[in-house]
Write a protein that holds these residues in place. Structure first.
Motif, PDB file in Angstrom:
ATOM      1  N   TYR B 213      -3.661  -5.208  -5.067  1.00  8.74           N
ATOM      2  CA  TYR B 213      -5.048  -4.904  -4.717  1.00  8.74           C
ATOM      3  C   TYR B 213      -5.289  -3.407  -4.617  1.00  8.74           C
ATOM      4  CZ  TYR B 213      -7.970  -8.962  -4.228  1.00  8.74           C
ATOM      5  OH  TYR B 213      -8.766 -10.025  -4.517  1.00  8.74           O
ATOM      6  N   ALA B 214      -4.343  -2.687  -4.032  1.00  7.41           N
ATOM      7  CA  ALA B 214      -4.512  -1.236  -3.896  1.00  7.41           C
ATOM      8  C   ALA B 214      -4.592  -0.602  -5.280  1.00  7.41           C
ATOM      9  CB  ALA B 214      -3.342  -0.649  -3.105  1.00  7.41           C
ATOM     10  N   ALA B 215      -3.660  -1.001  -6.164  1.00  2.00           N
ATOM     11  CA  ALA B 215      -3.671  -0.431  -7.515  1.00  2.00           C
ATOM     12  C   ALA B 215      -4.947  -0.832  -8.239  1.00  2.00           C
ATOM     13  CB  ALA B 215      -2.432  -0.915  -8.278  1.00  2.00           C
ATOM     14  N   ALA B 216      -5.352  -2.110  -8.073  1.00  2.00           N
ATOM     15  CA  ALA B 216      -6.573  -2.573  -8.736  1.00  2.00           C
ATOM     16  C   ALA B 216      -7.794  -1.811  -8.231  1.00  2.00           C
ATOM     17  CB  ALA B 216      -6.735  -4.073  -8.501  1.00  2.00           C
ATOM     18  N   GLY B 217      -7.829  -1.574  -6.926  1.00  2.00           N
ATOM     19  CA  GLY B 217      -8.943  -0.812  -6.353  1.00  2.00           C
ATOM     20  C   GLY B 217      -9.034   0.566  -6.973  1.00  2.00           C
ATOM     21  N   ASP B 222     -12.737   1.657  -6.880  1.00  2.00           N
ATOM     22  CA  ASP B 222     -13.341   1.073  -5.683  1.00  2.00           C
ATOM     23  C   ASP B 222     -12.403   1.413  -4.534  1.00  2.00           C
ATOM     24  OD1 ASP B 222     -14.123  -0.505  -3.578  1.00  2.00           O
ATOM     25  OD2 ASP B 222     -13.380  -2.365  -4.473  1.00  2.00           O
ATOM     26  N   TYR B 223     -12.811   2.376  -3.719  1.00  2.00           N
ATOM     27  CA  TYR B 223     -11.888   2.869  -2.685  1.00  2.00           C
ATOM     28  C   TYR B 223     -12.135   2.223  -1.332  1.00  2.00           C
ATOM     29  CZ  TYR B 223     -11.295   6.203  -6.407  1.00  2.00           C
ATOM     30  OH  TYR B 223     -11.083   6.751  -7.622  1.00  2.00           O
ATOM     31  N   VAL B 224     -13.178   1.409  -1.251  1.00  2.00           N
ATOM     32  CA  VAL B 224     -13.555   0.899   0.060  1.00  2.00           C
ATOM     33  C   VAL B 224     -13.498  -0.628   0.132  1.00  2.00           C
ATOM     34  CG1 VAL B 224     -15.385   0.856   1.781  1.00  2.00           C
ATOM     35  CG2 VAL B 224     -14.982   2.935   0.442  1.00  2.00           C
ATOM     36  N   SER B 225     -14.172  -1.302  -0.789  1.00  2.00           N
ATOM     37  CA  SER B 225     -14.379  -2.733  -0.550  1.00  2.00           C
ATOM     38  C   SER B 225     -13.166  -3.583  -0.941  1.00  2.00           C
ATOM     39  CB  SER B 225     -15.633  -3.229  -1.273  1.00  2.00           C
ATOM     40  OG  SER B 225     -15.433  -3.157  -2.666  1.00  2.00           O
ATOM     41  N   TRP B 226     -12.168  -3.018  -1.627  1.00  2.00           N
ATOM     42  CA  TRP B 226     -10.966  -3.810  -1.942  1.00  2.00           C
ATOM     43  C   TRP B 226     -10.286  -4.299  -0.684  1.00  2.00           C
ATOM     44  CZ3 TRP B 226      -5.883  -2.422  -0.598  1.00  2.00           C
ATOM     45  CH2 TRP B 226      -5.724  -1.134  -0.080  1.00  2.00           C
ATOM     46  N   LEU B 301      -0.011   2.636   2.467  1.00  2.00           N
ATOM     47  CA  LEU B 301       0.715   1.563   3.166  1.00  2.00           C
ATOM     48  C   LEU B 301       0.754   0.276   2.346  1.00  2.00           C
ATOM     49  CD1 LEU B 301      -0.367   1.999   6.897  1.00  2.00           C
ATOM     50  CD2 LEU B 301       1.775   2.671   5.815  1.00  2.00           C
ATOM     51  N   SER B 302      -0.376  -0.068   1.702  1.00  2.00           N
ATOM     52  CA  SER B 302      -0.400  -1.304   0.916  1.00  2.00           C
ATOM     53  C   SER B 302       0.607  -1.232  -0.221  1.00  2.00           C
ATOM     54  CB  SER B 302      -1.788  -1.540   0.333  1.00  2.00           C
ATOM     55  OG  SER B 302      -2.706  -1.657   1.374  1.00  2.00           O
ATOM     56  N   MET B 303       0.730  -0.051  -0.816  1.00  2.00           N
ATOM     57  CA  MET B 303       1.697   0.073  -1.908  1.00  2.00           C
ATOM     58  C   MET B 303       3.120   0.034  -1.372  1.00  2.00           C
ATOM     59  SD  MET B 303      -0.068   2.605  -4.660  1.00  2.00           S
ATOM     60  CE  MET B 303      -0.099   4.059  -3.662  1.00  2.00           C
ATOM     61  N   LEU B 304       3.306   0.641  -0.178  1.00  2.00           N
ATOM     62  CA  LEU B 304       4.659   0.684   0.384  1.00  2.00           C
ATOM     63  C   LEU B 304       5.184  -0.703   0.747  1.00  2.00           C
ATOM     64  CD1 LEU B 304       4.849   3.872   2.614  1.00  2.00           C
ATOM     65  CD2 LEU B 304       6.072   3.391   0.490  1.00  2.00           C
ATOM     66  N   CYS B 305       4.284  -1.628   1.136  1.00  2.00           N
ATOM     67  CA  CYS B 305       4.729  -2.995   1.465  1.00  2.00           C
ATOM     68  C   CYS B 305       5.613  -3.518   0.341  1.00  2.00           C
ATOM     69  CB  CYS B 305       3.542  -3.956   1.579  1.00  2.00           C
ATOM     70  SG  CYS B 305       2.503  -3.700   2.978  1.00  2.00           S
ATOM     71  N   PHE B 306       5.110  -3.387  -0.879  1.00  2.00           N
ATOM     72  CA  PHE B 306       5.839  -3.947  -2.016  1.00  2.00           C
ATOM     73  C   PHE B 306       7.022  -3.069  -2.417  1.00  2.00           C
ATOM     74  CE2 PHE B 306       6.196  -4.374  -6.747  1.00  2.00           C
ATOM     75  CZ  PHE B 306       6.830  -5.598  -6.731  1.00  2.00           C
ATOM     76  N   ILE B 307       6.821  -1.758  -2.366  1.00  3.89           N
ATOM     77  CA  ILE B 307       7.924  -0.871  -2.766  1.00  3.89           C
ATOM     78  C   ILE B 307       9.112  -1.050  -1.815  1.00  3.89           C
ATOM     79  CG2 ILE B 307       8.577   1.575  -2.996  1.00  3.89           C
ATOM     80  CD1 ILE B 307       5.743   1.988  -4.163  1.00  3.89           C
ATOM     81  N   MET B 308       8.803  -1.309  -0.539  1.00  3.89           N
ATOM     82  CA  MET B 308       9.887  -1.551   0.423  1.00  3.89           C
ATOM     83  C   MET B 308      10.595  -2.877   0.143  1.00  3.89           C
ATOM     84  SD  MET B 308      10.668   0.785   2.360  1.00  3.89           S
ATOM     85  CE  MET B 308      10.147   2.379   1.853  1.00  3.89           C
ATOM     86  N   VAL B 309       9.853  -3.876  -0.338  1.00  7.66           N
ATOM     87  CA  VAL B 309      10.493  -5.134  -0.739  1.00  7.66           C
ATOM     88  C   VAL B 309      11.463  -4.866  -1.900  1.00  7.66           C
ATOM     89  CG1 VAL B 309      10.081  -7.337  -1.917  1.00  7.66           C
ATOM     90  CG2 VAL B 309       8.761  -6.750   0.097  1.00  7.66           C
ATOM     91  N   LEU B 310      11.008  -4.048  -2.843  1.00  7.07           N
ATOM     92  CA  LEU B 310      11.885  -3.713  -3.974  1.00  7.07           C
ATOM     93  C   LEU B 310      13.108  -2.935  -3.502  1.00  7.07           C
ATOM     94  CD1 LEU B 310       9.363  -2.624  -6.760  1.00  7.07           C
ATOM     95  CD2 LEU B 310      10.660  -4.740  -6.624  1.00  7.07           C
ATOM     96  N   TYR B 311      12.870  -1.995  -2.591  1.00  8.61           N
ATOM     97  CA  TYR B 311      13.989  -1.202  -2.086  1.00  8.61           C
ATOM     98  C   TYR B 311      14.988  -2.096  -1.337  1.00  8.61           C
ATOM     99  CZ  TYR B 311      16.596   2.422   0.340  1.00  8.61           C
ATOM    100  OH  TYR B 311      17.603   3.211   0.813  1.00  8.61           O
TER     101      TYR B 311
END
Lengths: 129, 765
Positions: B213-217, B222-226, B301-311
């Protein structure tokens, strides 16, 4: 605003220093018995259990005592706080974490390195035919 | 074979789906979106089909597949056979891909209705493609003879009996099919194995939604409503991953016998880190919706959720942690290592690259810095959560860091985590309590302080009670005070909200849960009582207010033994039955038994069963040609023979002459040393019950007459001596108020559920 940035920077730096200090302090150094005898800090020593020498479990103190030889072939008595660990008999090497004092290495934890189920499988596959 | 083809087709479909969605995003014809959607559905159907084939192989015991041979066996019940499908590395990637595929179907419908489909699904689909690629590299459908060509591929005459499959019929090559598998790791043969990994992987899968969602936003500018659309999914991820983590802890506590529910093990930590980041982002998302601030923070933070899963996946799967964990991490091979490494770099580069190119476009809304605003409390709370996750991530990465700095990887002591997280935990507890009493923007200081009074007084009373019953470490007392303050503040506010609109009470309920868990952590982990006891069969032993009697053991399912201990204390009597068994590859396995007594757990972990020796043992040491008495027999040492072969390794055979009835009998005792594995083979003196075994051989190179042999002489027991009884050695632990942890978990899940429902309804407005 400037004051807030200063406070934020101070807090972050303090947290980093605190974290780094705890890290260094609690990092358990890999070493051998010769060095373990000279430092008071908790260390970890890798080696093998000398199976042919005496090993015993003292139920009243809950201590498992055995002889271990480190990678430099130096032997020491290891006293583990607890029972003989799982997999101990089949471990190809062990890592003892603890402190050396009073003529013995007092371990709080022992990690066992087992012959991996994934190595030397060719004998296992022959067995299952 | 079929499975591997399906996986490859699914990968292709998923990749083309991403390309079609990207084409639509790039303003090509709208039909690309429709094609992309159907291709995604095709790929999702593919992974479901592949998983079905995989499970079918296991359930029908098709040992020609390496995975099935390596992890399964014919003696497992159906539920465990199904869980075997994700017991190995390949299988767990498949489970992850399976849930990602299914979640994506719901996600694409959800995004379609909110006009976000192409942007979101091209990112999410790329993650799905990566997982499918992992399944091509770590193929769960590899044949067993791909791994053991020398042992299993034969040419020429077919076996008269025994299973085989043609590999190349024209050349007469065939592969031999094993009739039995190696079986499932005994630690995993447990009902928790059926449910826990599933929950955890749904959690891991959910973490890719905030990232997408963050990347899609950002792609959509769209920096707000995502945030509005992403919030329910992010909260869902926090709930499900949190549940999975606690469940894993309960498994470790109840079955694996770790002695507690949390051991700061890399496997536990590596799912805790993304969870903490996710919870932090739940809070900053909430804040952004209220005040518009934290736009950039939310992207990060939204991106880090997934990057931390990968890490986390990288740390636990690539083998970098090596010897430093009690979990034996299989070295997955260079391919997996570099793929996992590359994918972290790729997603971090993509996400943060996009972030910095859009940086200037993002609106800036200043954060309200008044101390008496809820927004500021949320900001501090999120910072503290991120700070904990950084400390945990650094601690878990210690083998990686020290491997580079010191050349030898070494782990940090668990005390590192306690030292660093305790102050932050206290801080978070205070914020959880105070934050509930603060209004958005600016609150009246006097009003707030008035509101704080009642919860603070109640917390102080509870803390005094805790001190009376035994709490005495100052940091712990402060932690108890802060946690109980959070508890009462949230209960009071929660009731007020509940009277108005129960749908809004989710936050309070979740915080009540966390506060209860904090209290449970302190009471059960810091103030537990532990004793090692020797329980002689039939004899009463009293310790910590309980009288325990070991009454014997009986066989339990699958070759295990249950040891029955009767316990009496505090006016109650009950039975606990810890389990021990000998596992073929893993030595002695132990499993505790727990009796839940409402205010505490009685936890009994078996250590060993000592059966008294029914024979007498004595050691004698002999020079060559020396004679001594061994259990009434005259024995003479005649030297030893040494031989070496690949079959037996190093072999030492000591010759012993026994003089019996005027005749000399020769016996040989053996010591084998095969790759460092010592084995002693004893010999019984014919016509007697006396046995001899080598204790040690001590050669002397300079003076052969000084060389000696030490023997262990065993003689039958003295018939007149009283028979000794078995002694069961156990570790008994009293864990006070551990139920608070489980109660808190339920409250937290309940709170999350209410919040998801509320946020989901809001997205429809």
């Amino acid at each position: 605003m400037n004051l807030k940035i200063v406070i934020a920077v101070v807090v972050i730096v303090a947290a980093l220093i605190f974290g780094a200090m705890s890290f260094v302090e609690s990092n358990v150094e890999y070493t051998d018995f010769a060095r373990a005898e000279t430092v008071a800090k908790k260390v970890q020593v890798k080696g093998v259990w000398m199976k042919e020498k005496e090993a015993s479990f003292d139920a009243s103190k809950s201590q498992f005592t055995f002889i271990m030889k480190d990678d430099n072939a130096k032997e020491a008595t290891v006293v583990l706080e607890g029972a003989k660990p799982n997999n101990f008999d089949i471990a190809t090497s062990i890592v003892a974490k603890g402190r050396y004092h009073d003529g013995a290495f007092h371990a709080t934890e022992i990690l066992t390195k087992c012959p991996s189920k994934y190595n030397g499988d060719s004998t296992a596959v022959k067995k299952s035919l | 074979m079929v499975g591997a083809v399906i996986v490859k087709l699914a990968f292709a479909a998923s990749l083309f789906s991403v390309l079609c969605y990207a084409a639509h995003y790039r303003n090509y014809a709208p039909r690309f979106q429709v094609i992309g959607r159907y291709l995604y559905f095709l790929a999702a159907a593919g992974i479901v089909g592949a998983a079905g084939v995989h499970i079918e192989h296991i359930v029908t015991h098709q040992f020609q597949y390496y995975y099935v041979w390596n992890h399964s066996s014919t003696d497992l019940p159906l539920s465990l056979l199904v869980s075997t499908s994700y017991a190995g590395q390949e299988g767990s990637f498949m489970l992850w891909a399976f849930y990602t595929g299914i979640l994506g179907i719901f996600l694409s419908r959800y995004a379609m209705k909110r006009n976000y489909e192409s942007e979101l699904m091209m990112v999410f689909g790329s993650i799905f493609s990566f997982l499918l690629l992992m399944l091509i590299v770590k193929d769960p459908f590899a044949m067993v003879w791909d791994v053991f060509p020398n042992e299993l591929i034969h040419a020429g005459a077919l076996p008269a009996n025994g299973a085989f499959l043609w590999i190349d019929q024209a050349k007469g090559l065939w592969g031999q099919v094993p009739v039995e598998g190696k079986g499932l790791n005994p630690l995993l043969q447990n009902y928790w194995m059926v449910i826990h990994p599933q929950i955890l992987f749904i959690g891991f899968t959910s973490m890719s939604v905030p990232f997408s969602y963050a990347a899609a936003g950002m792609l959509k500018r769209d920096y707000v409503s995502w945030i509005r659309a992403a919030a329910p999914w992010t909260i869902f991820g926090a709930m499900i991953l949190g549940t999975g983590i606690i469940m894993g802890g309960y498994w470790a506590y109840e079955t694996l016998g770790w002695g507690g529910f949390w051991g700061w093990d890399p496997v536990e930590n590596s799912s805790l880190v993304p969870w903490l980041v996710c919870v932090a982002s739940v809070h900053t998302m909430l804040s952004q919706r209220r005040s518009g601030a934290f736009i950039k923070t939310n992207f990060v933070l939204s991106m880090l959720c997934f990057i931390m899963v990968l890490y986390a996946t990288f740390l636990t799967r690539s083998g970098v942690l090596g010897d430093t964990s009690v979990h034996s991490f299989v070295d997955a091979g260079m391919w997996v290592y570099w793929m996992l490494f590359a994918v972290i770099v790729a997603y971090a580069a993509f996400g943060f690259g996009l972030f910095f190119t859009r940086w200037k476009e993002m609106p800036v809304v200043p954060v309200e810095h008044s101390f008496f605003s809820r927004e500021f409390a949320l900001f501090l709370g999120a910072s503290a959560l991120v700070c904990i996750s950084v400390f945990v991530a650094i601690g878990t990465s210690a083998p990686l860091i020290t491997g580079i700095t010191q050349g030898k990887p070494s782990a940090v002591d668990p005390s590192f985590y306690v030292t660093t997280t305790l102050p932050l935990g206290i801080f978070i507890a205070i914020l959880m309590g105070a934050g509930q009493l603060l209004w958005w923007k600016r609150s009246n200081a006097k009003e707030v302080l008035n509101g704080l009074l009642l919860p603070f007084v109640l917390a102080a009373l509870l803390t005094i009670a805790a001190i009376v019953i035994g709490a005495h470490h100052l940091p712990m007392i402060i932690f108890i005070l802060a946690s109980s303050f959070a508890l009462f503040a949230n209960i009071i506010i929660g009731f007020k909200i509940m009277k108005g609109n129960p749908k809004l009470a989710g936050g309070s309920l979740a915080h009540v849960g966390i506060a209860l868990m904090f209290l449970g952590f302190v009471s059960s982990a810091k103030y537990d009582e532990k004793q090692t006891l020797s329980l002689e069969e039939g004899r009463k032993v009293t310790s910590m207010g309980y009288t325990m009697t070991y009454v014997g053991y009986h066989a339990a399912e699958r070759g295990r033994f249950a040891f029955t201990v009767e316990v009496e204390g505090n006016g109650r009597s009950f039975i606990v039955e810890p389990v021990m068994f000998q596992a073929e590859d893993m030595g002695l396995m132990r499993s505790p038994d727990v009796k839940n007594l409402i205010t505490k757990d009685f936890y009994l972990a078996p250590v060993s069963l000592e059966s008294p020796e029914e024979s007498n043992e004595r050691e004698i040491t002999l020079h060559v040609n020396e004679t001594a008495d061994a259990g009434g027999e005259k024995v003479t040492y005649r030297g030893y023979e040494f031989s070496q072969s690949a079959e037996t390794g190093n072999r030492v055979a000591a010759n012993i002459d026994v003089l019996r009835d005027g005749k000399v009998i020769r016996v040989q005792v053996l010591m084998l040393n095969k790759r460092g594995q010592l084995q002693f083979i004893p010999a019984v003196i014919p016509g007697t019950a006396v046995s001899l075994a080598i204790k040690s051989v001590n050669p002397n190179k300079t003076d052969e007459s000084k060389a000696t042999l030490s023997l262990t002489v065993r003689t039958p027991p003295d018939p007149g001596a009283p028979k000794k009884r078995d002694v069961l050695i156990v570790e008994a632990t009293i864990k006070p108020f551990i139920n608070l942890v489980w109660l808190g978990t339920f409250a937290m899940i309940g709170g999350f559920l209410i919040t998801i429902f509320r946020r989901y309804q809001e997205t429809k407005k």
